[in-house]
Write a protein that holds these residues in place. Structure first.
Motif: not given
Ligand SMILES: *Cc1c(COP(=O)(O)O)cnc(C)c1O
Length: 281
Positions: A61, A153, A231, A258
């Motif tokens: 990404n 994360s 995602d 995110q």
């Protein structure tokens, strides 16, 4: 467009209420946490810079977001990868395809170690101090809410700087590597451990980028119940942690979306080939 703040959306999932911070909606092209991490460079003076240099995986990404940044700034983007799979070369899709369309020059081989004066080097995944600027802006959008915050994360950069700039409790989990790796990543950016986020874990070990039936199932369930596309790489593990540790959150929970939706193109191809027969409802 890029400068506006992202919306907060209330959803119901498995009969519990959550608030989703929709960083996936920041902008059509420059969105998600890479937009936050690279925000510093939106206002950067590129007068003496002709190239951005970075490296990482061929479906990252960060790679796509840097291709957008280079395009906006009208400079070259050179990206080093260890290897590009033959299938991807012959059938470009996902982040790889759109980064190439933005003019990225991709090089298979070792990253060139010496960066020239007119080149800007950006570390893999945006794990660097410059990320703090954009993540602080995100923290400012969240600090008015009396909520706990969760985000999955990779390098831990986003979670770390969020916790540094918020009084709210920030929770995360390690999607890439293990807890030890994630702590090391935190320490590289901030030596004061009191400013580190809380790391949640599951009993089973999951490997980054691998396909798991339980990942696909929770992704489908999230889509069905919340009508939001999450995602495939980070969010399934993130939500499994949220569900398992729900009793830890004594306030409402904000889950940070995110982005990463363009990356889903390649992951959903892989998942559909593997699991969709039995999962159709
Ligand atoms: C990069 C990325 C992450 C991980 O962010 P870190 O700051 O490296 O921890 C999580 N989710 C998505 C969708 C990403 O693109």
């Amino acid at each position: 467009m890029i400068e506006t703040k992202s919306p907060l959306q209330k959803v119901l999932f498995r009969e519990k209420t959550y608030f989703i911070k929709r960083d996936d909606l920041l902008d059509n092209h420059f969105s998600g946490n890479k937009a936050r991490k690279f925000h510093y460079y939106l206002n950067y003076n590129f007068k003496n810079i002709s190239k951005i240099i970075s490296h990482g995986s061929s479906q990252s990404n960060a790679m796509y977001s840097l291709s957008v940044l280079a395009k906006i700034k009208n400079i070259e983007f050179i990206y080093y990868v260890d290897h590009i799979a033959l299938f991807l070369k012959q059938n470009p899709h996902g982040n790889y395809k759109y980064a190439l369309q933005n003019g990225m020059k991709i090089i298979e081989g070792d990253l060139k170690k010496i960066v020239d004066e007119d080149e800007l080097f950006i570390p893999e995944g945006g794990h660097f101090k410059e990320a703090e600027v954009g993540i602080k802006i995100l923290a400012n959008e969240l600090k008015e809410f009396d909520c706990d915050i969760f985000l999955p994360s990779g390098t831990g950069t986003t979670a770390l700087y969020l916790q540094k700039h918020l009084k709210n409790r920030v929770f995360t989990c390690a999607c890439v590597g293990d807890v030890k790796y994630l702590k090391k990543q935190f320490l590289e950016l901030e030596s004061d451990e009191r400013l580190h986020p809380n790391i949640l874990t599951l009993d089973k070990k999951y490997h980054f980028g691998k396909l798991y039936r339980e990942f696909f199932e929770i992704w489908v369930e999230l889509k069905r119940e919340t009508n939001i596309e999450f995602d495939f790489l980070y969010d399934p593990l993130g939500w499994m942690n949220v569900i398992k540790h729900h009793n830890l959150f004594n306030n409402d929970l904000i889950y940070l979306h995110q982005g990463g939706i363009i990356g889903n193109e390649s992951m959903s191809l892989r998942y559909k080939r593997k699991f969709s027969e039995n999962s159709r409802k």
